[in-house]
Design an enzyme around this catalytic site. Structure first.
Site, PDB file in Angstrom:
ATOM      1  N   CYS A   1       0.819  -1.092   0.084  1.00 35.37           N
ATOM      2  CA  CYS A   1      -0.010  -0.047  -0.126  1.00 35.37           C
ATOM      3  C   CYS A   1       0.796   1.111   0.061  1.00 35.37           C
ATOM      4  CB  CYS A   1      -0.940  -0.059   1.416  1.00 35.37           C
ATOM      5  SG  CYS A   1      -2.101   1.544   1.194  1.00 35.37           S
TER       6      CYS A   1
ATOM      7  N   CYS B   1      -0.446   3.954   2.884  1.00 39.33           N
ATOM      8  CA  CYS B   1      -0.017   3.644   4.281  1.00 39.33           C
ATOM      9  C   CYS B   1       1.268   3.165   4.548  1.00 39.33           C
ATOM     10  CB  CYS B   1      -0.924   2.322   4.894  1.00 39.33           C
ATOM     11  SG  CYS B   1      -2.775   2.804   4.832  1.00 39.33           S
TER      12      CYS B   1
ATOM     13  N   LYS C   1       0.896  -5.427   2.590  1.00 40.58           N
ATOM     14  CA  LYS C   1      -0.698  -5.871   3.182  1.00 40.58           C
ATOM     15  C   LYS C   1      -0.626  -7.300   3.557  1.00 40.58           C
ATOM     16  CE  LYS C   1      -2.996  -2.693  -0.262  1.00 40.58           C
ATOM     17  NZ  LYS C   1      -3.700  -2.797  -1.373  1.00 40.58           N
TER      18      LYS C   1
ATOM     19  N   HIS D   1      -6.990  -1.468   1.338  1.00 42.86           N
ATOM     20  CA  HIS D   1      -6.771  -0.166   1.717  1.00 42.86           C
ATOM     21  C   HIS D   1      -8.407   0.568   1.413  1.00 42.86           C
ATOM     22  CE1 HIS D   1      -5.299   3.698   2.431  1.00 42.86           C
ATOM     23  NE2 HIS D   1      -6.293   4.335   1.663  1.00 42.86           N
ATOM     24  N   CYS D   2      -9.007   0.898   2.694  1.00 43.17           N
ATOM     25  CA  CYS D   2     -10.239   1.657   2.373  1.00 43.17           C
ATOM     26  C   CYS D   2     -10.004   3.085   2.179  1.00 43.17           C
ATOM     27  CB  CYS D   2     -11.068   1.480   3.676  1.00 43.17           C
ATOM     28  SG  CYS D   2     -12.705   2.210   3.679  1.00 43.17           S
TER      29      CYS D   2
ATOM     30  N   CYS E   1     -12.042   5.323   4.956  1.00 42.97           N
ATOM     31  CA  CYS E   1     -11.389   5.147   6.308  1.00 42.97           C
ATOM     32  C   CYS E   1      -9.937   5.787   6.217  1.00 42.97           C
ATOM     33  CB  CYS E   1     -11.265   3.883   6.974  1.00 42.97           C
ATOM     34  SG  CYS E   1     -13.214   3.275   7.506  1.00 42.97           S
TER      35      CYS E   1
ATOM     36  N   CYS F   1      -5.415   0.874   5.928  1.00 43.35           N
ATOM     37  CA  CYS F   1      -5.633  -0.464   5.448  1.00 43.35           C
ATOM     38  C   CYS F   1      -6.183  -1.325   6.600  1.00 43.35           C
ATOM     39  CB  CYS F   1      -4.195  -1.111   5.433  1.00 43.35           C
ATOM     40  SG  CYS F   1      -3.341  -0.740   3.642  1.00 43.35           S
TER      41      CYS F   1
ATOM     42  N   CYS G   1     -19.417  -0.020   5.037  1.00 43.18           N
ATOM     43  CA  CYS G   1     -20.919   0.093   4.780  1.00 43.18           C
ATOM     44  C   CYS G   1     -21.396   1.425   5.233  1.00 43.18           C
ATOM     45  CB  CYS G   1     -21.307  -1.124   6.021  1.00 43.18           C
ATOM     46  SG  CYS G   1     -23.113  -1.048   6.171  1.00 43.18           S
TER      47      CYS G   1
END
Length: 329
Positions: free
Chosen positions: A125, A128, A132, A138-139, A142, A145, A153
């Protein structure tokens, strides 16, 4: 810079709108059921008490699981997966892509990493600056990772992954129980209001609308919960269901499937008496482990079980558990 920061702040504020919608609907359903139905409509005291007792049990479990799904922070990779200062400097100075891939391969030899990118390279990533761990992604919402990421959601305004997947499943389950109980207990009064056996008044609107809303959510929850139950039995995340994880031997959609019993234990833990309570009963996954000692066989029982290790033999090392809290600091 200031404009970008302002847009991010606005996005964070607006991201709570779906949660506020669900909360508003639930609070209204509480008022409609407790006061308009039980207090003002039902005349039998025993029936009223029974309905209120069961309803409040469902309401408490729903609220508890929803709270845990929202406010449990997503688990992130521990420090062992971050590039050291020297490795980071060497990686950034290198301009050749093949050389950069080789640097990551050398670093990953001492880490419990078995999956690869679709190109066969070590998954890394750039945002970050971490290698990983398996099943982590990775979001972008947010901005981190997330270990064993399933999806982000909007209805819980949180990333669903290792730390709160059990809570998310219980939230869906108790939401469906909540809707089933409301639909079943309101149905008789719904029919009476519909045919005109009960007088018109404010309670009529609330009872009729409560029935429609409960059935609407029930149908949606049946499909969503059924899909996630299938994922748990197969030991897949939503991301892995759409894109099979890639190992050193190639893509394998069933690469993490170790049997129904073990698959359930990976989500709900060993103690079956705590499966239906929103309490953390999970063992940390590989991303939470440190103190890697070369030359031994992995001993992480939950995240890399025996069947998985037999299928994909790793480079030898032993895993010693590190503190959950330390990895979140």
């Amino acid at each position: 810079m200031a404009l970008s920061r302002g847009l991010r702040c606005c996005a964070r504020v607006f991201s709570w709108i779906p949660v506020l919608i669900i909360t508003s609907v639930v609070l209204w359903s509480y008022y409609a059921y407790v006061f308009e139905l039980c207090v003002f409509t039902i005349s039998n005291t025993l029936e009223k008490v029974a309905y209120l007792l069961v309803f409040h049990v469902c309401f408490v479990m729903f609220s508890w699981t929803y709270w845990k799904a929202i406010f449990t922070p997503p688990a992130t990779p521990c420090k062992k997966f971050q590039l050291s200062y020297s490795d980071k400097d060497r990686y950034e100075r290198e301009e050749r892509p093949d050389a950069q891939k080789q640097i990551l391969v050398d670093i990953a030899k001492s880490l419990p990493i078995f999956t690869r990118a679709t190109s066969g390279a070590i998954r890394f990533c750039d945002r970050c600056q971490v290698l990983k761990p398996d099943r982590s992604h990775h979001c972008s919402v947010c901005e981190t990772c997330v270990l064993k990421m399933d999806h982000h959601c909007p209805w819980v305004n949180n990333c669903v992954g290792f730390s709160n997947y059990k809570f998310f499943l219980l939230f869906l389950s108790y939401s469906m129980v909540y809707c089933v109980f409301i639909s079943a207990s309101v149905f008789r009064f719904f029919i009476n209001f519909w045919v005109g056996d009960l007088p018109n008044g404010p309670a009529k609107f609330h009872v009729l609308f409560l029935m429609f809303v409960a059935l609407m959510f029930l149908v949606s929850l049946m499909f969503l919960l059924g899909y996630h139950c299938w994922l748990v039995v197969q030991n897949r995340s939503t991301l892995e269901a759409f894109s099979a994880p890639v190992f050193t031997t190639g893509p394998d959609r069933n690469g993490f499937n170790v049997g129904i019993r073990r698959n359930l234990q990976q989500v709900f833990g060993d103690n079956k008496r705590l499966w239906f309570l929103p309490i953390c009963t999970r063992h940390p996954p590989v991303g939470f482990y440190s103190n890697l000692v070369p030359g031994e066989i992995p001993s992480c029982r939950f995240y890399t079980p025996t069947l998985f290790l037999e299928r994909y033999p790793p480079v030898g090392f032993i895993l010693q558990p590190c503190s959950w809290k330390e990895t979140l600091l």
